[in-house]
Design a protein around this motif. Sequence first.
Motif, PDB file in Angstrom:
ATOM      1  N   UNK A 103       0.806  -1.225   0.000  1.00 26.43           N
ATOM      2  CA  UNK A 103       0.000   0.000   0.000  1.00 26.43           C
ATOM      3  C   UNK A 103       0.843   1.281   0.000  1.00 26.43           C
ATOM      4  N   UNK A 104       2.163   1.147  -0.093  1.00 26.16           N
ATOM      5  CA  UNK A 104       3.058   2.310   0.008  1.00 26.16           C
ATOM      6  C   UNK A 104       2.676   3.421  -0.976  1.00 26.16           C
ATOM      7  N   UNK A 105       2.491   3.077  -2.243  1.00 26.98           N
ATOM      8  CA  UNK A 105       2.216   4.098  -3.265  1.00 26.98           C
ATOM      9  C   UNK A 105       0.923   4.855  -2.948  1.00 26.98           C
ATOM     10  N   UNK A 106      -0.141   4.134  -2.607  1.00 23.37           N
ATOM     11  CA  UNK A 106      -1.411   4.785  -2.265  1.00 23.37           C
ATOM     12  C   UNK A 106      -1.289   5.659  -1.021  1.00 23.37           C
ATOM     13  N   UNK A 107      -0.558   5.169  -0.036  1.00 20.58           N
ATOM     14  CA  UNK A 107      -0.354   5.937   1.191  1.00 20.58           C
ATOM     15  C   UNK A 107       0.450   7.200   0.914  1.00 20.58           C
TER      16      UNK A 107
END
Length: 142
Positions: A103-107
């Motif tokens: 979820x890094x990119x969305x976060x």
Amino acid sequence: MPYKTKFVPLNKEKYVGDVEKIMCKSLWERKLCKYLDIQDSVIKWCYECVKIPYMSPIDKKKHTYYPDFMVMLKEKTGEIKTIIVEVKPEKQTKEPANKKKKSYKNELVTFLINEAKWKAAKNVCDCNEWDFKLLTEKTLFR
């Protein structure tokens, strides 16, 4: 599934806007609505009533930010103070650390957009001699 619930204030005269159209998007927002409604120091308040333009760092386009609350309160000194308040989870107020997380990119996108919104809100507040407050679960539930 997103949380959404209607809030009807007890002190309708303090609310700026249509008291029949207050739709909280989180339990945290609802908790703050209840607090603002009964707090003697709060003169007026409204929910998502301020429009603030900002430039998204993601798509480089102008968007409109609606902070959660605008509050006018009377301090103990008698001074009237206006505050723009945003309620967010603590994790959305900091850049994500774990780049390996799925979820890094969305976060990161969420954080960068939030940061742009808050910078724009602080500029509006500075120009109007208002305050900007960001409340999280750590500050809201104290």
